[in-house]
Scaffold this motif. Structure first.
Motif, PDB file in Angstrom:
ATOM      1  N   UNK A  18      49.674  62.441  72.568  1.00 40.16           N
ATOM      2  CA  UNK A  18      50.002  61.999  71.222  1.00 40.16           C
ATOM      3  C   UNK A  18      48.727  61.616  70.501  1.00 40.16           C
ATOM      4  N   UNK A  19      48.688  61.808  69.188  1.00 46.56           N
ATOM      5  CA  UNK A  19      47.491  61.401  68.450  1.00 46.56           C
ATOM      6  C   UNK A  19      47.337  59.885  68.481  1.00 46.56           C
ATOM      7  N   UNK A  20      46.116  59.428  68.418  1.00 46.27           N
ATOM      8  CA  UNK A  20      45.826  58.000  68.442  1.00 46.27           C
ATOM      9  C   UNK A  20      46.077  57.438  67.045  1.00 46.27           C
ATOM     10  N   UNK A  21      46.926  56.419  66.928  1.00 47.36           N
ATOM     11  CA  UNK A  21      47.185  55.846  65.603  1.00 47.36           C
ATOM     12  C   UNK A  21      45.964  55.080  65.092  1.00 47.36           C
ATOM     13  N   UNK A  22      45.910  54.895  63.772  1.00 51.68           N
ATOM     14  CA  UNK A  22      44.808  54.137  63.178  1.00 51.68           C
ATOM     15  C   UNK A  22      44.785  52.709  63.685  1.00 51.68           C
ATOM     16  N   UNK A  23      45.961  52.119  63.899  1.00 49.92           N
ATOM     17  CA  UNK A  23      46.046  50.777  64.452  1.00 49.92           C
ATOM     18  C   UNK A  23      47.001  50.804  65.626  1.00 49.92           C
ATOM     19  N   UNK A  24      46.692  50.055  66.617  1.00 50.45           N
ATOM     20  CA  UNK A  24      47.540  49.985  67.801  1.00 50.45           C
ATOM     21  C   UNK A  24      48.397  48.739  67.695  1.00 50.45           C
ATOM     22  N   UNK A  25      49.725  48.892  67.580  1.00 50.32           N
ATOM     23  CA  UNK A  25      50.583  47.718  67.392  1.00 50.32           C
ATOM     24  C   UNK A  25      50.480  46.696  68.521  1.00 50.32           C
ATOM     25  N   UNK A  27      47.791  45.612  69.610  1.00 55.34           N
ATOM     26  CA  UNK A  27      46.593  44.825  69.363  1.00 55.34           C
ATOM     27  C   UNK A  27      46.597  44.149  67.993  1.00 55.34           C
ATOM     28  N   UNK A  28      47.698  44.222  67.276  1.00 53.29           N
ATOM     29  CA  UNK A  28      47.812  43.497  66.025  1.00 53.29           C
ATOM     30  C   UNK A  28      48.135  42.052  66.389  1.00 53.29           C
ATOM     31  N   UNK A  29      47.330  41.140  65.912  1.00 54.35           N
ATOM     32  CA  UNK A  29      47.467  39.748  66.323  1.00 54.35           C
ATOM     33  C   UNK A  29      47.370  38.840  65.103  1.00 54.35           C
ATOM     34  N   UNK A  31      48.652  35.939  64.586  1.00 55.28           N
ATOM     35  CA  UNK A  31      48.408  34.545  64.985  1.00 55.28           C
ATOM     36  C   UNK A  31      46.927  34.344  65.298  1.00 55.28           C
ATOM     37  N   UNK A  32      46.318  35.316  65.956  1.00 53.83           N
ATOM     38  CA  UNK A  32      44.887  35.235  66.242  1.00 53.83           C
ATOM     39  C   UNK A  32      44.059  35.285  64.974  1.00 53.83           C
ATOM     40  N   UNK A  33      44.501  36.091  64.011  1.00 55.81           N
ATOM     41  CA  UNK A  33      43.797  36.147  62.727  1.00 55.81           C
ATOM     42  C   UNK A  33      43.879  34.796  62.014  1.00 55.81           C
ATOM     43  N   UNK A  34      45.036  34.154  62.095  1.00 50.59           N
ATOM     44  CA  UNK A  34      45.204  32.831  61.495  1.00 50.59           C
ATOM     45  C   UNK A  34      44.299  31.809  62.188  1.00 50.59           C
ATOM     46  N   UNK A  35      44.250  31.874  63.522  1.00 54.45           N
ATOM     47  CA  UNK A  35      43.375  30.969  64.273  1.00 54.45           C
ATOM     48  C   UNK A  35      41.916  31.206  63.895  1.00 54.45           C
ATOM     49  N   UNK A  36      41.524  32.463  63.726  1.00 57.08           N
ATOM     50  CA  UNK A  36      40.156  32.775  63.295  1.00 57.08           C
ATOM     51  C   UNK A  36      39.847  32.117  61.954  1.00 57.08           C
ATOM     52  N   UNK A  37      40.806  32.203  61.022  1.00 59.20           N
ATOM     53  CA  UNK A  37      40.601  31.630  59.687  1.00 59.20           C
ATOM     54  C   UNK A  37      40.477  30.111  59.748  1.00 59.20           C
ATOM     55  N   UNK A  38      41.265  29.476  60.591  1.00 55.37           N
ATOM     56  CA  UNK A  38      41.189  28.016  60.730  1.00 55.37           C
ATOM     57  C   UNK A  38      39.855  27.624  61.360  1.00 55.37           C
ATOM     58  N   UNK A  72      50.331  33.778  76.081  1.00 51.96           N
ATOM     59  CA  UNK A  72      50.457  34.986  75.281  1.00 51.96           C
ATOM     60  C   UNK A  72      49.616  34.787  74.023  1.00 51.96           C
ATOM     61  N   UNK A  73      49.443  35.824  73.208  1.00 56.03           N
ATOM     62  CA  UNK A  73      48.586  35.666  72.026  1.00 56.03           C
ATOM     63  C   UNK A  73      49.036  34.551  71.091  1.00 56.03           C
ATOM     64  N   UNK A  74      50.331  34.343  70.965  1.00 54.10           N
ATOM     65  CA  UNK A  74      50.819  33.282  70.081  1.00 54.10           C
ATOM     66  C   UNK A  74      50.439  31.904  70.571  1.00 54.10           C
ATOM     67  N   UNK A  75      50.637  31.647  71.860  1.00 56.04           N
ATOM     68  CA  UNK A  75      50.282  30.348  72.431  1.00 56.04           C
ATOM     69  C   UNK A  75      48.774  30.130  72.370  1.00 56.04           C
ATOM     70  N   UNK A  76      48.024  31.171  72.669  1.00 54.96           N
ATOM     71  CA  UNK A  76      46.569  31.050  72.611  1.00 54.96           C
ATOM     72  C   UNK A  76      46.116  30.683  71.197  1.00 54.96           C
ATOM     73  N   UNK A  77      46.712  31.305  70.184  1.00 53.16           N
ATOM     74  CA  UNK A  77      46.350  31.003  68.798  1.00 53.16           C
ATOM     75  C   UNK A  77      46.734  29.570  68.439  1.00 53.16           C
ATOM     76  N   UNK A  78      47.895  29.118  68.902  1.00 53.54           N
ATOM     77  CA  UNK A  78      48.314  27.744  68.623  1.00 53.54           C
ATOM     78  C   UNK A  78      47.340  26.735  69.221  1.00 53.54           C
ATOM     79  N   UNK A  79      46.889  27.004  70.424  1.00 50.14           N
ATOM     80  CA  UNK A  79      45.939  26.101  71.080  1.00 50.14           C
ATOM     81  C   UNK A  79      44.605  26.120  70.336  1.00 50.14           C
ATOM     82  N   UNK A  80      44.171  27.294  69.914  1.00 51.44           N
ATOM     83  CA  UNK A  80      42.910  27.382  69.159  1.00 51.44           C
ATOM     84  C   UNK A  80      43.001  26.589  67.854  1.00 51.44           C
TER      85      UNK A  80
END
Length: 97
Positions: A18-25, A27-29, A31-38, A72-80
């Protein structure tokens, strides 16, 4: 004679990768993006007047001990985010950096 679009149809028939998508669902995070912003200060958060920093510390400690289940990514973001809030409360040099 084969046309180029015939070759494309054959690849889409499932016999090739299959072709590689532009974004891999996986790896969409958001919560991590929000943690980065904080953490970077782009998003300014603070505890409400009726919130207790000790509760936040207890949450971080429980997460680190594994009491909140698998990480999981959500818990990790909450802790960050919690650590960033605690760091702000403690003047930037707290234990939760």
């Amino acid at each position: 004679m084969t046309r180029d679009d015939d070759a494309d149809r054959e690849e889409d028939a499932g016999d090739g990768p299959d072709p590689v998508p532009d974004t891999d669902p996986r790896h969409i995070d958001p919560a991590g993006d929000l943690a980065d912003a904080v953490e970077s200060g782009d998003l300014d958060l603070s505890l409400a007047d009726d919130q207790d920093a000790e509760d936040l510390r207890a949450f971080v400690d429980a997460a680190e001990r594994g009491e909140l289940g698998p990480v999981d990514p959500g818990l990790e973001a909450q802790v960050r985010i919690a650590r960033a809030l605690l760091d702000d409360l403690e003047g930037g040099g707290g234990d939760y950096e």
